[in-house]
Design a protein around this motif. Structure first.
Motif, PDB file in Angstrom:
ATOM      1  N   TRP A  24       0.863  -1.259  -0.047  1.00  0.00           N
ATOM      2  CA  TRP A  24      -0.058   0.143   0.030  1.00  0.00           C
ATOM      3  C   TRP A  24       0.814   1.159   0.093  1.00  0.00           C
ATOM      4  N   ILE A  25       2.023   1.086   0.775  1.00  0.00           N
ATOM      5  CA  ILE A  25       2.603   2.383   0.935  1.00  0.00           C
ATOM      6  C   ILE A  25       3.420   2.894  -0.242  1.00  0.00           C
ATOM      7  N   ARG A  26       4.100   1.637  -0.780  1.00  0.00           N
ATOM      8  CA  ARG A  26       4.583   1.874  -2.055  1.00  0.00           C
ATOM      9  C   ARG A  26       3.870   2.391  -3.189  1.00  0.00           C
ATOM     10  N   SER A  27       2.659   1.730  -3.304  1.00  0.00           N
ATOM     11  CA  SER A  27       1.830   2.109  -4.421  1.00  0.00           C
ATOM     12  C   SER A  27       1.321   3.523  -4.224  1.00  0.00           C
ATOM     13  N   ILE A  28       0.918   3.790  -2.780  1.00  0.00           N
ATOM     14  CA  ILE A  28       0.454   5.251  -2.906  1.00  0.00           C
ATOM     15  C   ILE A  28       1.685   6.401  -2.925  1.00  0.00           C
ATOM     16  N   SER A  29       2.701   5.936  -2.464  1.00  0.00           N
ATOM     17  CA  SER A  29       3.733   6.975  -2.724  1.00  0.00           C
ATOM     18  C   SER A  29       4.479   6.658  -4.230  1.00  0.00           C
ATOM     19  N   GLY A  30       3.864   6.138  -4.980  1.00  0.00           N
ATOM     20  CA  GLY A  30       4.218   6.128  -6.478  1.00  0.00           C
ATOM     21  C   GLY A  30       4.886   5.126  -7.109  1.00  0.00           C
ATOM     22  N   TYR A  31       5.457   4.344  -6.139  1.00  0.00           N
ATOM     23  CA  TYR A  31       6.144   3.194  -6.883  1.00  0.00           C
ATOM     24  C   TYR A  31       5.299   2.107  -7.608  1.00  0.00           C
ATOM     25  N   ALA A  32       5.817   1.694  -8.699  1.00  0.00           N
ATOM     26  CA  ALA A  32       4.954   0.635  -9.612  1.00  0.00           C
ATOM     27  C   ALA A  32       4.985  -0.690  -8.672  1.00  0.00           C
ATOM     28  N   ALA A  33       4.146  -0.769  -7.861  1.00  0.00           N
ATOM     29  CA  ALA A  33       3.966  -2.030  -6.977  1.00  0.00           C
ATOM     30  C   ALA A  33       3.153  -2.784  -7.495  1.00  0.00           C
ATOM     31  N   ARG A  34       3.126  -4.172  -7.252  1.00  0.00           N
ATOM     32  CA  ARG A  34       2.278  -5.134  -7.981  1.00  0.00           C
ATOM     33  C   ARG A  34       1.680  -5.713  -6.890  1.00  0.00           C
ATOM     34  N   ASN A  35       0.324  -5.492  -6.709  1.00  0.00           N
ATOM     35  CA  ASN A  35      -0.551  -6.384  -5.709  1.00  0.00           C
ATOM     36  C   ASN A  35      -1.447  -6.936  -6.241  1.00  0.00           C
ATOM     37  N   PRO A  36      -1.471  -8.349  -6.044  1.00  0.00           N
ATOM     38  CA  PRO A  36      -2.544  -9.025  -6.699  1.00  0.00           C
ATOM     39  C   PRO A  36      -3.877  -8.722  -6.377  1.00  0.00           C
ATOM     40  N   TYR A  37      -4.170  -8.064  -5.121  1.00  0.00           N
ATOM     41  CA  TYR A  37      -5.416  -7.821  -4.737  1.00  0.00           C
ATOM     42  C   TYR A  37      -5.945  -6.460  -5.257  1.00  0.00           C
ATOM     43  N   LEU A  38      -5.076  -5.802  -6.035  1.00  0.00           N
ATOM     44  CA  LEU A  38      -5.571  -4.536  -6.697  1.00  0.00           C
ATOM     45  C   LEU A  38      -5.634  -4.798  -8.077  1.00  0.00           C
ATOM     46  N   LYS A  39      -6.749  -4.339  -8.824  1.00  0.00           N
ATOM     47  CA  LYS A  39      -6.606  -4.656 -10.179  1.00  0.00           C
ATOM     48  C   LYS A  39      -5.729  -3.635 -10.832  1.00  0.00           C
ATOM     49  N   ASP A  40      -5.602  -3.661 -12.303  1.00  0.00           N
ATOM     50  CA  ASP A  40      -4.862  -2.758 -13.037  1.00  0.00           C
ATOM     51  C   ASP A  40      -5.715  -1.387 -13.350  1.00  0.00           C
ATOM     52  N   PHE A  41      -5.616  -0.317 -12.739  1.00  0.00           N
ATOM     53  CA  PHE A  41      -6.289   0.915 -13.219  1.00  0.00           C
ATOM     54  C   PHE A  41      -5.901   1.539 -14.367  1.00  0.00           C
ATOM     55  N   LYS A  42      -6.827   1.908 -15.333  1.00  0.00           N
ATOM     56  CA  LYS A  42      -6.120   2.498 -16.405  1.00  0.00           C
ATOM     57  C   LYS A  42      -6.609   4.102 -16.234  1.00  0.00           C
ATOM     58  N   HIS A  43      -7.549   4.559 -17.189  1.00  0.00           N
ATOM     59  CA  HIS A  43      -7.801   5.913 -17.398  1.00  0.00           C
ATOM     60  C   HIS A  43      -9.060   6.182 -16.352  1.00  0.00           C
ATOM     61  N   LYS A  44      -9.689   5.159 -16.082  1.00  0.00           N
ATOM     62  CA  LYS A  44     -10.876   5.564 -15.159  1.00  0.00           C
ATOM     63  C   LYS A  44     -10.427   5.152 -13.665  1.00  0.00           C
ATOM     64  N   ASP A  45      -9.829   6.223 -13.173  1.00  0.00           N
ATOM     65  CA  ASP A  45      -9.108   5.948 -11.819  1.00  0.00           C
ATOM     66  C   ASP A  45      -9.343   6.841 -10.605  1.00  0.00           C
ATOM     67  N   LYS A  46     -10.700   7.423 -10.959  1.00  0.00           N
ATOM     68  CA  LYS A  46     -11.137   8.250  -9.725  1.00  0.00           C
ATOM     69  C   LYS A  46     -12.355   7.769  -9.147  1.00  0.00           C
ATOM     70  N   VAL A  47     -12.495   8.105  -7.743  1.00  0.00           N
ATOM     71  CA  VAL A  47     -13.725   7.722  -7.138  1.00  0.00           C
ATOM     72  C   VAL A  47     -14.162   8.577  -6.201  1.00  0.00           C
ATOM     73  N   ASP A  48     -15.508   9.121  -6.291  1.00  0.00           N
ATOM     74  CA  ASP A  48     -15.932  10.332  -5.498  1.00  0.00           C
ATOM     75  C   ASP A  48     -16.678   9.662  -4.208  1.00  0.00           C
ATOM     76  N   VAL A  49     -16.161   9.966  -3.152  1.00  0.00           N
ATOM     77  CA  VAL A  49     -16.847   9.482  -1.830  1.00  0.00           C
ATOM     78  C   VAL A  49     -17.363  10.733  -1.055  1.00  0.00           C
ATOM     79  N   LEU A  50     -17.864  10.299  -0.025  1.00  0.00           N
ATOM     80  CA  LEU A  50     -18.356  11.416   1.050  1.00  0.00           C
ATOM     81  C   LEU A  50     -19.478  12.404   0.271  1.00  0.00           C
ATOM     82  N   GLY A  51     -20.305  11.479  -0.516  1.00  0.00           N
ATOM     83  CA  GLY A  51     -21.261  12.557  -1.275  1.00  0.00           C
ATOM     84  C   GLY A  51     -20.655  13.370  -2.413  1.00  0.00           C
TER      85      GLY A  51
END
Lengths: 224, 165
Positions: A15-42
């Motif tokens: 998690w830390i590597r991927s959020i800080s921008g490293y190309a981490a491979r995590n099998p439980y996260l899908k590959d996100f392409k151009h659709k990569d934003k989620v609106d939360v908290l209404g």
């Protein structure tokens, strides 16, 4: 075998590597392409897909955990509810867990989280655990509570450590509610110890067994 | 799952040529169908090489997925100010489905071909993913408040409705 399973610590590093921008491979996260934003908290906050996936996992497990906590106390009350003072104690702890569950349900709505398919399993398993630990005696019931609350305290602390990397001010409420739940769980831990958890027969065995069982349940609910 | 914010075609100016090609290719679908030819023709219209059809790695399937993304975005934009007029979740969902269905109107002659492409065995995982994403996004837009297993029941029901059409 432990190296093959993704333990909490290796996944946390990912998690830390991927959020800080490293190309981490995590099998439980899908590959996100151009659709990569989620609106939360209404709509008040927009998270990247990876950030949302992390929060999604956290809140899913928390909801399952609080469901199980409520039913553990219900199970213990079913067996040990005879004596008034013990019943009062268990009712108080169960009411606090019900409040935690209500908080987690609200987070599920706010953050568009997928609930776990194992919710009924968590509820049933919690009840069985509560009943069995109570049948072994009041001290064993307290050991069960101590073990579960220890593992949950550790779990919430891990989450807070990872959420700390997300610096959005809108997430402060989430972090505060997790901190509040953690504080109350640790209070339950202290209460359980005060009521003789460590004096139970085969204390070490019960404690480790239940604590590791909780770890497995957390691992499963993160993924299912 | 993609629950992305609206990203209109105009907003993808100079920095996303792949989305520009895909958007333009959607206007070519009537003529060429959901094929590589539509993508190549769109690329050459935009002054790029016809080999630029490879921005859509799976050809027709990628074009269909792009259409579904755009349709969902357009649905979101269109219903943004009207959803508060409806009282219940079901009314909102009905309205949302109708608006989403309208997005298919420009492609209605070629849609059976798209359905056939989505039904091919190698495309079924991607088709199921797009279906689940659509179903979940529509429920969230319709103010779904479920937090237990009914979360799954609602989405499965809506997905079944779409798959059977």
């Amino acid at each position: 075998m432990a190296l093959l399973l993704r333990t909490a610590s290796t996944q946390r590093n990912t998690w830390i590597r991927s959020i800080s921008g490293y190309a981490a491979r995590n099998p439980y996260l899908k590959d996100f392409k151009h659709k990569d934003k989620v609106d939360v908290l209404g709509g008040k906050l927009t998270l990247s897909s990876r950030e949302h996936a992390m929060i999604d996992q956290f809140i899913r497990v928390n909801q399952a955990g609080e469901t199980a906590a409520v039913t553990i106390y219900k199970g213990q009350m079913a067996v040990l509810g005879g004596k008034a003072d013990l019943r009062e104690l268990l009712v108080h702890m169960r009411d606090q867990e019900v409040e935690h569950l209500r908080i987690m349900d609200q987070h599920i709505r706010d953050f568009k989280v997928r609930p776990t398919l194992l919710l009924p399993v968590a509820a049933a398993g919690g009840y069985v655990l509560g009943v069995v630990s109570a049948l072994l005696g009041m001290k064993s019931a307290m050991t069960c509570t101590e073990a579960v609350e220890t593992r949950i305290g550790q779990h919430y602390n891990d989450q807070l450590r990872d959420l700390h990397f997300l610096k959005y001010p809108e997430l402060d409420e989430l972090k505060q509610s997790i901190a509040k739940c953690r504080d109350e769980e640790l209070e339950h831990l202290d209460t359980a110890v005060d009521h003789g958890a460590r004096l139970a027969p085969l204390y070490q065995l019960q404690f480790e067994f239940i604590k590791n069982g909780c770890g497995v349940a957390i691992w499963l609910c993160e993924r299912i | 799952m993609s629950l992305s914010n609206s990203s209109t075609s105009e907003a993808n100016g100079k920095d996303r040529p792949d989305l520009q090609i895909l958007d333009h290719a959607l206007t070519k679908v009537k003529q060429f169908g959901w094929t590589e030819k539509a993508l190549s023709s769109a690329a050459s219209d935009l002054g790029l090489s016809t080999m630029a059809h490879a921005v859509a790695p799976q050809g027709g399937l990628s074009l269909i997925q792009h259409f579904m993304d755009r349709a969902l975005d357009e649905t979101r934009i269109e219903v943004d100010d009207q959803l508060h007029e409806f009282d219940s979740s079901m009314d909102k969902l009905r309205f949302l489905c109708r608006i989403r269905l309208k997005q298919t109107r420009p492609y209605v002659e070629r849609w059976p071909e798209a359905a056939a492409i989505l039904a091919q065995p190698q495309n079924i995982p991607a088709a199921l993913h797009a279906l689940s994403e659509l179903s979940s996004a529509l429920w969230y837009l319709a103010d779904d408040q479920s937090v237990r297993l009914d979360w799954y029941a609602k989405r499965s029901a809506l997905a079944a409705l779409y798959a059977d059409q």
